[in-house]
Write a protein that holds these residues in place. Structure first.
Motif, PDB file in Angstrom:
ATOM      1  N   ASN A  86       0.781  -0.912   0.280  1.00 47.10           N
ATOM      2  CA  ASN A  86      -0.255   0.114   0.098  1.00 47.10           C
ATOM      3  C   ASN A  86       0.651   1.430  -0.190  1.00 47.10           C
ATOM      4  O   ASN A  86       0.655   1.975  -1.068  1.00 47.10           O
ATOM      5  CB  ASN A  86      -0.707   0.255   1.683  1.00 47.10           C
ATOM      6  CG  ASN A  86      -1.381  -1.058   1.040  1.00 47.10           C
ATOM      7  OD1 ASN A  86      -2.304  -1.214   0.038  1.00 47.10           O
ATOM      8  ND2 ASN A  86      -2.664  -1.050   2.002  1.00 47.10           N
ATOM      9  N   VAL A  87       2.032   1.355   0.786  1.00 50.04           N
ATOM     10  CA  VAL A  87       2.704   1.841   0.823  1.00 50.04           C
ATOM     11  C   VAL A  87       3.518   2.559  -0.870  1.00 50.04           C
ATOM     12  O   VAL A  87       3.516   3.823  -1.136  1.00 50.04           O
ATOM     13  CB  VAL A  87       3.963   2.082   1.833  1.00 50.04           C
ATOM     14  CG1 VAL A  87       5.171   3.229   1.390  1.00 50.04           C
ATOM     15  CG2 VAL A  87       3.539   1.798   2.983  1.00 50.04           C
ATOM     16  N   LEU A  88       4.080   1.907  -0.803  1.00 54.80           N
ATOM     17  CA  LEU A  88       4.478   1.826  -2.762  1.00 54.80           C
ATOM     18  C   LEU A  88       3.331   2.163  -3.774  1.00 54.80           C
ATOM     19  O   LEU A  88       3.800   2.665  -4.391  1.00 54.80           O
ATOM     20  CB  LEU A  88       5.487   0.415  -2.900  1.00 54.80           C
ATOM     21  CG  LEU A  88       5.895   0.304  -4.452  1.00 54.80           C
ATOM     22  CD1 LEU A  88       7.252   1.026  -3.930  1.00 54.80           C
ATOM     23  CD2 LEU A  88       6.708  -0.754  -4.608  1.00 54.80           C
ATOM     24  N   LYS A  89       2.269   1.342  -3.806  1.00 58.80           N
ATOM     25  CA  LYS A  89       1.103   2.032  -4.437  1.00 58.80           C
ATOM     26  C   LYS A  89       0.816   3.626  -4.635  1.00 58.80           C
ATOM     27  O   LYS A  89       0.704   4.142  -4.276  1.00 58.80           O
ATOM     28  CB  LYS A  89      -0.021   1.232  -4.346  1.00 58.80           C
ATOM     29  CG  LYS A  89      -0.185   0.038  -4.685  1.00 58.80           C
ATOM     30  CD  LYS A  89      -1.430  -0.701  -4.580  1.00 58.80           C
ATOM     31  CE  LYS A  89      -1.301  -1.830  -4.955  1.00 58.80           C
ATOM     32  NZ  LYS A  89      -3.125  -2.585  -5.179  1.00 58.80           N
ATOM     33  N   PHE A  90       0.981   3.666  -3.079  1.00 61.64           N
ATOM     34  CA  PHE A  90       0.435   5.455  -2.055  1.00 61.64           C
ATOM     35  C   PHE A  90       2.032   6.374  -3.303  1.00 61.64           C
ATOM     36  O   PHE A  90       1.828   7.331  -3.919  1.00 61.64           O
ATOM     37  CB  PHE A  90       0.608   5.946  -0.839  1.00 61.64           C
ATOM     38  CG  PHE A  90       0.124   7.000  -1.290  1.00 61.64           C
ATOM     39  CD1 PHE A  90      -0.167   8.116  -1.384  1.00 61.64           C
ATOM     40  CD2 PHE A  90       1.054   8.409   0.017  1.00 61.64           C
ATOM     41  CE1 PHE A  90      -0.894   9.555  -0.811  1.00 61.64           C
ATOM     42  CE2 PHE A  90       1.529   9.479   0.453  1.00 61.64           C
ATOM     43  CZ  PHE A  90       0.205  10.049   0.030  1.00 61.64           C
ATOM     44  N   GLY A  91       2.720   6.157  -3.517  1.00 62.50           N
ATOM     45  CA  GLY A  91       4.221   6.369  -3.582  1.00 62.50           C
ATOM     46  C   GLY A  91       4.255   6.708  -4.899  1.00 62.50           C
ATOM     47  O   GLY A  91       5.111   7.475  -5.552  1.00 62.50           O
ATOM     48  N   CYS A  92       3.682   5.959  -5.979  1.00 66.99           N
ATOM     49  CA  CYS A  92       4.079   5.145  -6.988  1.00 66.99           C
ATOM     50  C   CYS A  92       2.644   6.003  -7.580  1.00 66.99           C
ATOM     51  O   CYS A  92       2.068   6.069  -9.170  1.00 66.99           O
ATOM     52  CB  CYS A  92       4.006   3.842  -7.711  1.00 66.99           C
ATOM     53  SG  CYS A  92       5.981   3.104  -7.810  1.00 66.99           S
ATOM     54  N   SER A  93       1.401   6.786  -6.648  1.00 66.66           N
ATOM     55  CA  SER A  93       0.492   7.396  -7.190  1.00 66.66           C
ATOM     56  C   SER A  93       0.809   8.429  -7.571  1.00 66.66           C
ATOM     57  O   SER A  93       1.589   9.587  -7.042  1.00 66.66           O
ATOM     58  CB  SER A  93      -0.445   7.513  -6.779  1.00 66.66           C
ATOM     59  OG  SER A  93      -0.227   7.468  -5.557  1.00 66.66           O
ATOM     60  N   PRO A  94       0.051   9.019  -8.555  1.00 63.72           N
ATOM     61  CA  PRO A  94       0.313  11.107  -9.070  1.00 63.72           C
ATOM     62  C   PRO A  94      -0.598  11.054  -7.486  1.00 63.72           C
ATOM     63  O   PRO A  94       0.241  12.455  -7.100  1.00 63.72           O
ATOM     64  CB  PRO A  94      -1.514  11.752  -9.624  1.00 63.72           C
ATOM     65  CG  PRO A  94      -1.362   9.857 -10.618  1.00 63.72           C
ATOM     66  CD  PRO A  94      -0.608   8.423  -9.131  1.00 63.72           C
ATOM     67  N   TYR A  95      -1.230  10.670  -6.444  1.00 62.20           N
ATOM     68  CA  TYR A  95      -1.342  11.778  -5.665  1.00 62.20           C
ATOM     69  C   TYR A  95      -0.371  11.761  -4.355  1.00 62.20           C
ATOM     70  O   TYR A  95      -0.111  12.469  -3.783  1.00 62.20           O
ATOM     71  CB  TYR A  95      -2.273  10.920  -4.316  1.00 62.20           C
ATOM     72  CG  TYR A  95      -3.305  12.017  -3.338  1.00 62.20           C
ATOM     73  CD1 TYR A  95      -4.462  13.265  -3.842  1.00 62.20           C
ATOM     74  CD2 TYR A  95      -2.918  11.256  -1.921  1.00 62.20           C
ATOM     75  CE1 TYR A  95      -4.398  13.630  -3.097  1.00 62.20           C
ATOM     76  CE2 TYR A  95      -3.448  12.782  -1.217  1.00 62.20           C
ATOM     77  CZ  TYR A  95      -4.569  13.256  -1.377  1.00 62.20           C
ATOM     78  OH  TYR A  95      -5.110  14.287  -0.876  1.00 62.20           O
ATOM     79  N   GLY A  96       0.628  10.485  -4.491  1.00 58.62           N
ATOM     80  CA  GLY A  96       1.493   9.894  -3.961  1.00 58.62           C
ATOM     81  C   GLY A  96       2.348  11.380  -4.182  1.00 58.62           C
ATOM     82  O   GLY A  96       3.444  11.687  -3.147  1.00 58.62           O
ATOM     83  N   GLN A  97       2.552  11.349  -5.511  1.00 53.26           N
ATOM     84  CA  GLN A  97       3.226  12.475  -6.026  1.00 53.26           C
ATOM     85  C   GLN A  97       3.480  13.866  -5.555  1.00 53.26           C
ATOM     86  O   GLN A  97       4.178  15.077  -5.220  1.00 53.26           O
ATOM     87  CB  GLN A  97       3.985  12.775  -7.582  1.00 53.26           C
ATOM     88  CG  GLN A  97       5.160  11.189  -8.047  1.00 53.26           C
ATOM     89  CD  GLN A  97       6.339  10.968  -6.493  1.00 53.26           C
ATOM     90  OE1 GLN A  97       6.800  11.376  -7.463  1.00 53.26           O
ATOM     91  NE2 GLN A  97       6.351  10.128  -5.957  1.00 53.26           N
ATOM     92  N   LEU A  98       2.443  14.124  -5.383  1.00 49.92           N
ATOM     93  CA  LEU A  98       1.819  15.553  -5.096  1.00 49.92           C
ATOM     94  C   LEU A  98       2.459  15.883  -3.668  1.00 49.92           C
ATOM     95  O   LEU A  98       2.361  16.514  -3.839  1.00 49.92           O
ATOM     96  CB  LEU A  98      -0.097  15.646  -5.015  1.00 49.92           C
ATOM     97  CG  LEU A  98      -0.337  16.851  -5.595  1.00 49.92           C
ATOM     98  CD1 LEU A  98      -0.274  17.719  -6.432  1.00 49.92           C
ATOM     99  CD2 LEU A  98      -2.226  16.794  -5.501  1.00 49.92           C
TER     100      LEU A  98
END
Length: 527
Positions: A217-229
């Motif tokens: 889940n952490v990696l998915k978030f980090g790889c998502s546009p929202y994570g980059q935001l």
């Protein structure tokens, strides 16, 4: 009735026009100030940036590395972008990345803070530190991991043993379709656990699976546009609702798991017989307890173990998942590898000594890594001192004045101006797709690593682990895992997908800071 002096332009519409003109003038003035300042400071060229958002409006949020590559075609291999208010120098192409991170390695060894990792409380850990802290932790970590087998025969035997557990589990499925996501995470995480905790876990251990679910889940978030935001506007997103809060709450589960393991090690520690990385760190802590400059402190241990666990698990397990999809997508490649493995190894467990005798298989494993391009930006670097590179100036990062509370004046200034200091991104995506270095950079082609006689050939542009002083500390371990796990899987199984190879999509499901493959229920048929 009095309607106002329309001829004089004093009505609401005229006021609105005036506000529009003033606002447009302010924006143009800010653009001019940023542009003039960039020229004055001799920064690398780049597209004009807007206030607040910088160049974000010009970047594909689902594939930002592609946008960076397009920018480099216009502005050259060394360019300045503004990600929000963060000034960022991007270095693209093999030649430029080599010049910076190998030929000028000392200048470019600084690590830029990644807000997601900072929020995860690993700011004092190996991956995020600089200066003496980084030197002490990296030297100790590499030496200790080698002592426990990384890059040596002992670690190879651990990987071979884990491959047997992996194959036994897949055999138990008896040809039923399965999603390999958590299996691959379990397999790779167990190798890290052996090094760090001196322990492996069964694939159905619920605590272990819960921990791996958090990492996914952490990696998915980090790889998502929202994570980059979040990485671009961390202060702002701390005060806005969103899934970032749930993700960071989960990270504490990982830290608690690690903290409990450290306490268990303290309770059973034998200073004369260290069992693993944690034991060795605790012993070093005791040796240096009276040294005020020591970096061997409890928060460093928790953070560094978190680094090892996250970086050492999900990148390699995602690469293994991508490997399975490649083998299904190209059944002729899968069959050719099996024929080579059968002829050279037979039924015994593959080892690293077999690489030279398996040139095609070795080339495929390398091409899997190159084509996935799992960390297209690498982890950001930063200028710790003023750098001159290829005729341009890259100013150093100015330290933050406030660490534990919000400085609203600084926040408001950051909202209006591009902040001082420079992040540096080695665009690994451009290196692994450099048309001057690869036969066919945009297709899957093992010939990128084979000469005209079918022998394996190295390519200096193969940089999936980055390059220079901050290259991945676990590179030798990851290479060993990928080769042994992939070849041992092909000894026992042929992999397929019920809807056929044409329905396998090799483009990533998530692609930003990192890339994650699509998830499929695949079939492993015993050979």
């Amino acid at each position: 009735m009095y309607k106002g002096n329309t001829a004089g332009g004093g009505g609401p519409e005229s006021n609105m026009d005036l506000y529009t003109v003033v606002l447009a003038g302010m924006i143009l003035a800010l653009l001019w100030m940023v542009r003039v300042k960039s020229r004055k400071n001799n920064l690398p060229p780049g597209p004009p940036a807007l206030p607040l958002i910088g160049n974000l409006h010009q970047i594909d949020r689902y594939a930002p590395f592609s946008s960076f590559l397009e920018f480099s075609k216009t502005y050259g291999p060394v360019m300045t972008l503004h990600l929000g208010w963060q000034r960022t120098v991007v270095i693209a192409g093999y030649d430029a990345v080599k010049d910076a991170f190998i030929n000028q390695a000392d200048d470019f060894m600084g690590r830029g803070p990644l807000p997601i990792l900072v929020k995860a409380n690993t700011i004092y850990a190996l991956a995020n530190s600089n200066g003496e802290r980084w030197h002490q932790l990296r030297r100790f970590t590499i030496t200790t991991l080698k002592d426990f087998g990384m890059g040596r025969k002992g670690m190879e035997e651990w990987i071979q043993e884990e491959s047997q557990h992996m194959r036994a589990y897949i055999h138990s499925l008896k040809g039923k379709p399965f999603d390999p996501t958590f299996l691959m995470s379990c397999v790779v995480a167990n190798i890290v656990c052996c090094l760090v905790f001196c322990e492996r876990f069964d694939y159905d251990n619920q605590q272990f699976l819960g921990l791996l679910n958090v990492l996914v889940n952490v990696l998915k978030f980090g790889c998502s546009p929202y994570g980059q935001l979040y990485n671009i506007f961390p202060t702002l997103l701390e005060y806005l609702p969103g899934r970032q809060h749930a993700v960071f709450a989960q990270i504490h589960k990982v830290r608690k798991f690690i903290g409990d393991k450290i306490q268990d090690h303290k309770d059973s520690l034998d200073p004369n017989s260290p069992r693993d990385y944690i034991d060795s760190f605790l012993i070093q802590m005791e040796k240096e307890k009276n040294n005020p400059k020591s970096e061997f402190l409890l928060d460093r241990l928790v953070g560094t173990v978190s680094n090892l666990f996250l970086a050492g698990t999900e990148t390699t397990s995602s690469t293994l998942r991508h490997a399975l999809l490649v083998l299904i997508k190209y059944p002729d490649i899968q069959e050719k590898m099996q024929q080579e493995i059968d002829a050279v190894i037979g039924k015994r467990t593959p080892g690293m000594q077999d690489r030279k005798s398996l040139p095609f298989s070795d080339a495929v494993v390398h091409e899997i890594q190159r084509s996935l391009d799992i960390v297209p930006f690498a982890v950001p670097h930063c200028a710790l001192r003023d750098i001159t590179f290829r005729g341009y100036s890259i100013p150093k990062v100015r330290p933050r004045l406030f660490q534990n509370r919000i400085d609203f004046r600084r926040f408001l200034m950051n909202c209006l101006f591009v902040c001082q200091g420079t992040k540096i991104i080695p665009l690994l995506h451009s290196v692994l797709r450099d048309e001057k270095q690869w036969v066919d950079p945009w297709s899957f082609n093992p010939n990128n690593f084979l000469d005209h006689n079918g022998n394996f050939k190295k390519n200096p542009a193969f940089m999936p682990f980055s390059a220079g002083r901050r290259a991945c500390a676990g590179e030798s371990l990851a290479r060993m895992e990928l080769f042994i796990f992939i070849t041992s899987l092909l000894q026992d199984f042929t992999f397929s997908y019920s809807e056929g190879p044409a329905h396998i999509d090799l483009t990533p499901e998530f692609a930003s800071f990192g890339k994650l493959p699509h998830r499929y229920n695949i079939t492993a048929t015993a050979r």
